[in-house]
Structures are given as C-alpha cells and as structure tokens.
Design an enzyme around this catalytic site. Sequence first.
Site, PDB file in Angstrom:
ATOM      1  CG  HIS A   1      -5.632  -2.410  -1.379  1.00  0.00           C
ATOM      2  ND1 HIS A   1      -4.717  -3.197  -0.704  1.00  0.00           N
ATOM      3  CD2 HIS A   1      -5.294  -0.924  -1.255  1.00  0.00           C
ATOM      4  CE1 HIS A   1      -4.034  -2.182  -0.036  1.00  0.00           C
ATOM      5  NE2 HIS A   1      -4.099  -0.984  -0.358  1.00  0.00           N
ATOM      6  CD  GLU A   2      -6.404   1.538  -4.098  1.00  0.00           C
ATOM      7  OE1 GLU A   2      -6.599   2.420  -3.289  1.00  0.00           O
ATOM      8  OE2 GLU A   2      -5.220   0.967  -4.131  1.00  0.00           O
TER       9      GLU A   2
ATOM     10  CB  CYS B   1      -0.874  -0.010   1.244  1.00  0.00           C
ATOM     11  SG  CYS B   1      -2.026   1.193   1.377  1.00  0.00           S
TER      12      CYS B   1
ATOM     13  CG  HIS C   1      -7.268   2.761   0.863  1.00  0.00           C
ATOM     14  ND1 HIS C   1      -6.714   3.095   2.101  1.00  0.00           N
ATOM     15  CD2 HIS C   1      -6.361   1.982   0.160  1.00  0.00           C
ATOM     16  CE1 HIS C   1      -5.457   2.829   2.089  1.00  0.00           C
ATOM     17  NE2 HIS C   1      -5.255   1.935   0.734  1.00  0.00           N
TER      18      HIS C   1
END
Length: 193
Positions: free
Chosen positions: A149-150, A107, A153
């Site tokens: 993953h994004e 990351c 976030h």
Amino acid sequence: MILSIVQYGHPALRQKGARIEKITPQIRGLIADMFDTMYAAAGIGLAAQQVGQALQLTVLDVRGVKDRPSTLEVAGQPCEVATLMPLVLINPTLKPFGDPVPGPEGCLSFPEIYEEITRPASVDVTALSEKGVPVQFVAGGLLARAIQHEVDHLNGILFIDRMPRLAKKALQTELDALQQRTKDALSAGNGGR
C-alpha cells in the site's frame, strides 16, 4: 512535529517520488516527523506523498495490530516482526509473490473510507534504512499488505485504484465529495489538508 496529512484530490498523492540520493539532516527530520504524524493519526504506514513530499520514503509500524498477523524473514530465517519496527524504507523495490489475498484497507488520506483490496500474500523488499544501510527481507500478512500500500503511494498509485470496479462505484459519491473538499481547501490556500 506532527505534519498535516494531505487528502484525496491533493496533487502530491499522484506524484511519483524522487529517489533519495543522500540521507541529509532534513531527510532524518522528515522521517521523525512522519513517525510522529503516523502515530498521532493511529496509522500503521505513511508515505512521503501523504505529507506533501514527492520522495521515495515511507515509514511503517504494525506492532499495534494484534488481530491481523504479520510474518517476517530476514536472510531466509523467520524473525519477530518487532525486530524491524519501527520501519523506514528509502527507495524501496518490491517483488510481490504468492496467491492474491483480499483484505480490508483504509488510508489516512481517505478518512473513514475502507474497502477489501486484493494483493499478493507476500513481498520481497529491498530498500535503504534511515541510516543508508541496505535492508532486504520477506514480509507476509499485514506487513506485506501495508508495504505494498505504501510503496503504491510512492509511485502515485492509490488504494482506490486497486478497488474492484463495483466497490469503487459504490463509494464514488464519498470520493467525489472528499476530492472536492480538498480542491476547495487548495483554492482557499490551506494546502488541501
């Protein structure tokens, strides 16, 4: 313009992003800056939280990764991944599916920290494009992992939250040091970057 990427310990990384109701010139500028920033950092994805903006916005581009394949289906038909790249997702919703698959993740907000993270193999994605047009597709492989993953976030979830407990424990000293450096930088007034 290349923006500063905030690091672990910055409060923006734990903020759930606000929905984007209108694609303004400011949002279009932020998208362009996020791509510049992501490419400059040699990343494949960047969420708005990573540049200090709590918005439901992420940019991705997996074309440069040759050793970890991606798959893409649009309207039920297989497509070349490059047809959607570079990819902007505004207000995305995900339906992950398939067997959980471990894979290496890093990351940009956690420099030099990598770990195996288990995520569903595929994901059905619905979002708006940078033009405000609805997009829907199914991604697999690296693209599915990067999108998950994004989008984590965008909801204030970090990849360390998905690490196996023992792996996170092994990295705890590095994580604590990174968090402290960020807090010290915020106290000194330079934004935790």
